[in-house]
Design a protein around this motif. Structure first.
Motif, PDB file in Angstrom:
ATOM      1  N   GLU A 214       0.775  -1.429  -0.085  1.00  4.97           N
ATOM      2  CA  GLU A 214      -0.193   0.103  -0.105  1.00  4.97           C
ATOM      3  C   GLU A 214       0.936   1.426   0.076  1.00  4.97           C
ATOM      4  N   ILE A 215       2.133   1.249   0.759  1.00  6.84           N
ATOM      5  CA  ILE A 215       2.859   2.348   0.717  1.00  6.84           C
ATOM      6  C   ILE A 215       3.559   2.662  -0.650  1.00  6.84           C
ATOM      7  N   ALA A 216       3.940   1.404  -1.360  1.00  5.11           N
ATOM      8  CA  ALA A 216       4.500   1.660  -2.644  1.00  5.11           C
ATOM      9  C   ALA A 216       3.570   2.328  -3.448  1.00  5.11           C
ATOM     10  N   ASN A 218       0.884   4.057  -2.795  1.00  7.56           N
ATOM     11  CA  ASN A 218       0.861   5.625  -2.431  1.00  7.56           C
ATOM     12  C   ASN A 218       1.718   6.417  -2.842  1.00  7.56           C
ATOM     13  N   ILE A 219       3.088   6.044  -3.007  1.00  6.24           N
ATOM     14  CA  ILE A 219       4.301   6.637  -3.492  1.00  6.24           C
ATOM     15  C   ILE A 219       3.897   7.084  -4.834  1.00  6.24           C
ATOM     16  N   LEU A 220       3.560   5.795  -5.528  1.00  2.00           N
ATOM     17  CA  LEU A 220       3.412   6.079  -7.196  1.00  2.00           C
ATOM     18  C   LEU A 220       2.144   6.926  -7.310  1.00  2.00           C
ATOM     19  N   LEU A 221       1.121   6.995  -6.580  1.00  2.00           N
ATOM     20  CA  LEU A 221      -0.004   7.958  -6.651  1.00  2.00           C
ATOM     21  C   LEU A 221       0.478   9.307  -6.459  1.00  2.00           C
ATOM     22  N   ILE A 222       1.385   9.332  -5.320  1.00  2.00           N
ATOM     23  CA  ILE A 222       1.566  11.087  -5.062  1.00  2.00           C
ATOM     24  C   ILE A 222       2.397  11.534  -5.976  1.00  2.00           C
ATOM     25  N   THR A 223       3.613  10.573  -6.803  1.00  2.00           N
ATOM     26  CA  THR A 223       4.408  11.002  -8.009  1.00  2.00           C
ATOM     27  C   THR A 223       3.385  11.455  -8.931  1.00  2.00           C
ATOM     28  N   LEU A 224       2.537  10.731  -9.299  1.00  2.00           N
ATOM     29  CA  LEU A 224       1.475  10.934 -10.376  1.00  2.00           C
ATOM     30  C   LEU A 224       0.870  12.372 -10.359  1.00  2.00           C
ATOM     31  N   THR A 225       0.348  12.437  -8.984  1.00  2.00           N
ATOM     32  CA  THR A 225      -0.094  13.722  -8.443  1.00  2.00           C
ATOM     33  C   THR A 225       0.524  14.965  -8.799  1.00  2.00           C
ATOM     34  N   ILE A 226       1.815  14.771  -8.449  1.00  4.31           N
ATOM     35  CA  ILE A 226       2.966  15.769  -8.546  1.00  4.31           C
ATOM     36  C   ILE A 226       3.131  16.095  -9.989  1.00  4.31           C
ATOM     37  N   GLY A 265      -9.162   7.307  -3.764  1.00  6.52           N
ATOM     38  CA  GLY A 265     -10.289   7.305  -3.153  1.00  6.52           C
ATOM     39  C   GLY A 265     -10.771   6.121  -2.504  1.00  6.52           C
ATOM     40  N   LEU A 266     -10.274   4.842  -3.162  1.00  3.59           N
ATOM     41  CA  LEU A 266     -10.880   3.499  -2.759  1.00  3.59           C
ATOM     42  C   LEU A 266      -9.920   2.784  -2.061  1.00  3.59           C
ATOM     43  N   LEU A 267      -8.570   3.152  -2.145  1.00  4.97           N
ATOM     44  CA  LEU A 267      -7.178   2.336  -1.618  1.00  4.97           C
ATOM     45  C   LEU A 267      -7.584   1.711  -0.132  1.00  4.97           C
ATOM     46  N   SER A 268      -7.787   2.665   0.592  1.00  2.76           N
ATOM     47  CA  SER A 268      -8.100   2.045   2.066  1.00  2.76           C
ATOM     48  C   SER A 268      -9.294   1.310   2.219  1.00  2.76           C
ATOM     49  N   ALA A 269     -10.290   1.509   1.412  1.00  2.00           N
ATOM     50  CA  ALA A 269     -11.374   0.822   1.586  1.00  2.00           C
ATOM     51  C   ALA A 269     -10.929  -0.733   1.053  1.00  2.00           C
ATOM     52  N   ILE A 270     -10.321  -0.935   0.092  1.00  2.00           N
ATOM     53  CA  ILE A 270      -9.841  -2.176  -0.421  1.00  2.00           C
ATOM     54  C   ILE A 270      -9.066  -3.002   0.403  1.00  2.00           C
ATOM     55  N   GLY A 271      -8.105  -2.319   1.347  1.00  2.00           N
ATOM     56  CA  GLY A 271      -7.318  -2.988   2.405  1.00  2.00           C
ATOM     57  C   GLY A 271      -8.259  -3.478   3.406  1.00  2.00           C
ATOM     58  N   ILE A 272      -9.039  -2.471   4.004  1.00  2.00           N
ATOM     59  CA  ILE A 272      -9.832  -3.035   5.023  1.00  2.00           C
ATOM     60  C   ILE A 272     -10.822  -4.258   4.847  1.00  2.00           C
ATOM     61  N   ALA A 273     -11.419  -4.004   3.629  1.00  2.00           N
ATOM     62  CA  ALA A 273     -12.457  -5.067   3.018  1.00  2.00           C
ATOM     63  C   ALA A 273     -11.669  -6.325   2.988  1.00  2.00           C
ATOM     64  N   GLY A 274     -10.336  -6.253   2.554  1.00  2.00           N
ATOM     65  CA  GLY A 274      -9.609  -7.391   2.503  1.00  2.00           C
ATOM     66  C   GLY A 274      -9.440  -8.133   3.572  1.00  2.00           C
ATOM     67  N   LYS A 289      -0.274  -6.925   6.427  1.00  2.00           N
ATOM     68  CA  LYS A 289       0.784  -7.337   5.687  1.00  2.00           C
ATOM     69  C   LYS A 289       0.866  -8.983   5.432  1.00  2.00           C
ATOM     70  N   ALA A 290       0.385  -9.797   6.435  1.00  2.00           N
ATOM     71  CA  ALA A 290       0.362 -11.062   6.256  1.00  2.00           C
ATOM     72  C   ALA A 290      -0.487 -11.513   5.252  1.00  2.00           C
ATOM     73  N   VAL A 291      -1.735 -10.892   5.025  1.00  2.00           N
ATOM     74  CA  VAL A 291      -2.489 -11.064   4.127  1.00  2.00           C
ATOM     75  C   VAL A 291      -2.204 -10.917   2.806  1.00  2.00           C
ATOM     76  N   GLU A 292      -1.621  -9.652   2.651  1.00  2.00           N
ATOM     77  CA  GLU A 292      -0.778  -9.410   1.266  1.00  2.00           C
ATOM     78  C   GLU A 292       0.047 -10.442   0.833  1.00  2.00           C
ATOM     79  N   ALA A 293       1.234 -10.636   1.863  1.00  2.00           N
ATOM     80  CA  ALA A 293       2.331 -11.689   1.809  1.00  2.00           C
ATOM     81  C   ALA A 293       1.577 -12.993   1.088  1.00  2.00           C
ATOM     82  N   ALA A 294       0.201 -13.251   1.858  1.00  2.00           N
ATOM     83  CA  ALA A 294      -0.339 -14.698   1.164  1.00  2.00           C
ATOM     84  C   ALA A 294      -0.659 -14.475   0.051  1.00  2.00           C
ATOM     85  N   GLY A 295      -0.984 -13.332  -0.740  1.00  2.00           N
ATOM     86  CA  GLY A 295      -1.320 -13.257  -2.213  1.00  2.00           C
ATOM     87  C   GLY A 295      -0.013 -13.656  -3.183  1.00  2.00           C
TER      88      GLY A 295
END
Ligand SMILES: Nc1ncnc2c1ncn2[C@@H]1O[C@H](COP(=O)(O)OP(=O)(O)OP(=O)(O)O)[C@@H](O)[C@H]1O
Ligand SMILES: [K+]
Ligand SMILES: [Mg+2]
Length: 676
Positions: A214-216, A218-226, A265-274, A289-295
């Motif tokens: 998610e952090i990675a 986010n960095i991409l999204l911030i870069t695009l925004t800038i 707008g949907l990023l954190s909702a995706i994480g919580i819902a997961g 993190k563990a759930v993501e790693a599982a993927g």
């Protein structure tokens, strides 16, 4: 849908609506940089609207008001998505809190008396008595007794489970109920640190931290925004140079359309819902993190007993070797098991009773007992007379006898191999330097394993069974269960080595296990899934606990992890692909009047420049609530190779992301032109 769930949903939506406004607070907003930029833009447009003479926008009041409202709704929609996801978790925690009621505990004092105390006053190390129909007052380990326990409050499973002292089935969870017999429980958690407490904190999302993925992103999204911010700001002087004065509202609208607001707008909702989905499968994930790693898991390590098999390895027969009599073997086997608290040890005593064997009266007061250890693979006792009795794995007992100058009976290997090739575990019994015979421990593979492991293979995941058992038993069970590979006679540290080796090759490793000896490996693995039936040590080392104690649940966890990663990827692709349509809607609208040559870009043929910009902005806003169901439910995962999956999703969400807004914006434009 029933009336009550309707009511719950209505309550959820109302609460989420309220939260959407509360989250407008810039201090909260800044945690989501993309939406924060939208908020700053909204405030600028608001200023322009309030001071038209200062900004010379007297004639554009209606247009500016429209832009302002659409921007405001864009932010509210994003806030709503997050609040809705959070709300679902809170609803779940409410029902858990009901389980966590204050109960009376029967605290056992040093002098043997029992004092009635409140469950919240119990501390680590306290010993409590729990009798029929009592609620177990806290998490702990059974130190004495055996009881059937209703764990439905935690697992939702109504069939009671038998738990007893010793072995891998001795842990109990606070809030569950003893329905027959009694147990003495040593409390293992201080107040506020229990399983249920952790579970509540977890589903409430109180401690939710952003995951590396998610952090990675986010960095991409911030870069695009800038980047888009720079593009839009520099557009102003360029336009001026060609004789076009762009209004600030239009520039803000363009910026908001170009920056990735959909995924932002949907990023954190995706994480919580997961996380929520994992909990719904009765798996407690201690971190996102563990759930993501599982993927991303490549390899899964499973232990055999209690994970692939039911794990109640029961002694089913005594088999003497060479000239030993059945009676002598049985007596030695029983002696070696008197103080053996493991299920295996207890089952030897039960077998003795079943075979109507009366134990010899040997004075054992001054005997010293040798507890079973995964490292030695033996248990037994040393009698005061100097006589030593052991039972254990064939290998361990052979070595033990040889070091004392003994001989290996000729029929030992044949007889033990026979047991092993049926998937049973042979234990050898020895007295001094003589091997007397075998104990046949029977165990059964849980049903449906083969199909489930085949499913994992389809996902491109390798399964390895690691067991402390002998190679022949291991091979038989491995074939029956359908795992890809197995490692026999592995010590706890061997399990860690296997995991480390895989990790060194750049692979992500999951481990499922239940025993204390699995704990170090569970901690080393990227995803450690402990069985709820297992020991406290295993559960603490793991980053996930399966409440149903089903090792193949890892398949669901992997699917949910993949779904989570895919949903994020799909919506990011969609969000960025959208820009193409918005670009073709807005840029011609801004410039064609001044630069007629720009007309070739006007492929969408929208009614008017104003309508074009508003249509793009409206599409940009309403796509967020339209995608909330997908963000919550997740993109469907069909088991297939990663590369195939990627190209499939690129096709759907990339191409879809380009086409959908062309149609959407055109339709909105037609509606606007009808209204105006
Ligand atoms: N109570 C006991 N007394 C003596 N030996 C035992 C006892 N229980 C198990 N053993 C022997 O020790 C071996 C290792 O047992 P252990 O339960 O540690 O295996 P494990 O590493 O947990 O393997 P698994 O993956 O099958 O759970 C068994 O295969 C058996 O031969
Ligand atoms: K956007
Ligand atoms: Mg085990």
């Amino acid at each position: 849908m029933s009336k009550s769930t309707d009511a719950i949903n209505k309550k959820l939506v109302m609460e989420a609506t309220k939260q959407s406004f509360i989250k407008l607070n810039p201090i909260i907003m800044i945690k989501n940089p993309v939406m924060f930029v939208v908020e700053v833009g909204t405030i600028i447009v608001l200023l322009i609207l309030c001071m038209p003479s200062y900004f010379h926008t007297e004639g554009a009041f209606g247009y500016n008001l429209a832009v302002l409202l659409i921007l405001l709704f864009t932010i509210l929609f994003a806030n709503f998505a997050e609040s809705l996801a959070e709300g679902r978790g809170k609803a779940q925690s409410e029902s858990l809190k009901k389980t966590k009621q204050e109960t009376l505990a029967k605290l056992m004092l040093k002098d043997g008396d029992i004092k009635s105390v409140s469950s919240s006053s119990l501390r680590k190390g306290d010993i409590v008595l729990v009798e029929t129909s009592d609620i177990i007052p806290g998490d702990g380990e059974i130190i004495d007794g055996l009881a059937s326990i209703d764990e439905s409050a935690i697992t939702g499973e109504s069939a009671p489970v038998i738990k007893e002292a010793g072995g891998d089935f001795s842990s109990v969870t606070g809030g569950t109920r003893v329905i027959s017999d009694w147990i003495k429980v040593k409390i293992q958690a201080d107040p506020g640190e229990s399983f249920l407490d952790k579970m509540i904190a977890l589903v409430e999302g109180a401690k939710r931290q952003k995951t590396p993925n998610e952090i990675a992103l986010n960095i991409l999204l911030i870069t695009l925004t800038i980047i888009f911010l720079i593009v839009v700001v520099t557009l102003y002087p360029i336009a001026q140079y060609v004789g076009v004065t762009l209004s600030i509202s239009t520039l803000v609208a363009l910026l908001v359309c170009l920056i990735p607001t959909t995924i932002g707008g949907l990023l954190s909702a995706i994480g919580i819902a997961g996380m929520d989905r994992v909990t719904r499968f009765n798996v407690l994930a201690m971190s996102g993190k563990a759930v993501e790693a599982a993927g991303d898991i490549n390899t899964i390590i499973l232990d055999k007993t209690g994970t692939i098999t039911f794990g109640n390895r029961m002694a089913s027969n005594f088999i003497p070797v060479e000239n030993t009599s059945m009676e002598d073997l049985a007596q030695a086997a029983v002696l070696s098991s008197i103080q053996d608290d493991t299920p295996e040890g207890k089952s030897v005593i039960q077998l003795m009773k079943k075979l109507n064997i009366t134990p010899q009266s040997i004075p054992i007061e001054n005997a010293s007992f040798i507890e079973f250890k995964a490292e030695t693979r033996m248990s037994g006792l040393n009698l005061a007379t100097g006589e030593k009795i052991r039972k254990g794995s064939i290998d361990a007992i052979k070595n033990w006898v040889l070091t004392q100058g003994g001989q290996i009976p000729k029929d030992l290997d044949d007889k033990s191999n026979q047991i092993a090739s049926k998937g049973g575990t042979p234990l050898a019994v020895a007295k001094g330097n003589q091997i007397l015979g075998l104990i046949y421990l029977k165990d059964t593979v849980k049903p449906g394993m083969k199909e489930r492991f085949a499913e994992l293979r389809k996902m491109g995941i390798k399964t390895i069974m690691c067991t402390g058992d002998n190679p022949i038993t291991a091979k038989t069970i491995a074939e029956e269960a359908g795992v890809d590979d197995f490692i026999a006679e592995s010590m706890p540290e061997d399990k860690i080595c296997v995991i480390k080796d895989e990790q060194k090759q750049g692979k992500l490793v999951a481990m499922t296990g239940d025993g204390t000896n699995d704990a170090p490996a569970l901690a080393q693995a990227d995803v450690g899934l402990a069985m709820n039936s297992g020991t406290i040590a295993a559960k603490e080392a793991a980053n996930m606990v399966d409440l149903d104690s089903d090792p193949t649940k890892i398949i669901e966890v992997v699917s949910i992890g993949k779904q989570l990663l895919m949903t994020r990827g799909a919506l990011t692709t969609f969000s960025i692909a959208n820009d193409i349509a918005k670009y073709f809607a807005i840029i011609p609208a801004m410039f064609t009047i001044a630069i007629p040559k720009m007309e070739i870009l006007n492929i969408m043929k929208l009614t008017s420049p104003t309508s074009a910009i508003l249509s793009a902005l409206i599409f940009n806003a309403i796509i967020i609530p339209l995608l909330i169901p997908l963000a919550m439910k997740g993109v469907k995962y069909i088991p297939m190779k990663a590369s195939k999956l990627l190209s499939r999703n690129l096709m759907i969400y990339g191409v879809g992301g380009i086409l959908v807004p062309f149609i959407g914006i055109k339709v909105i434009d037609m509606i606007i032109s009808l209204i105006l």
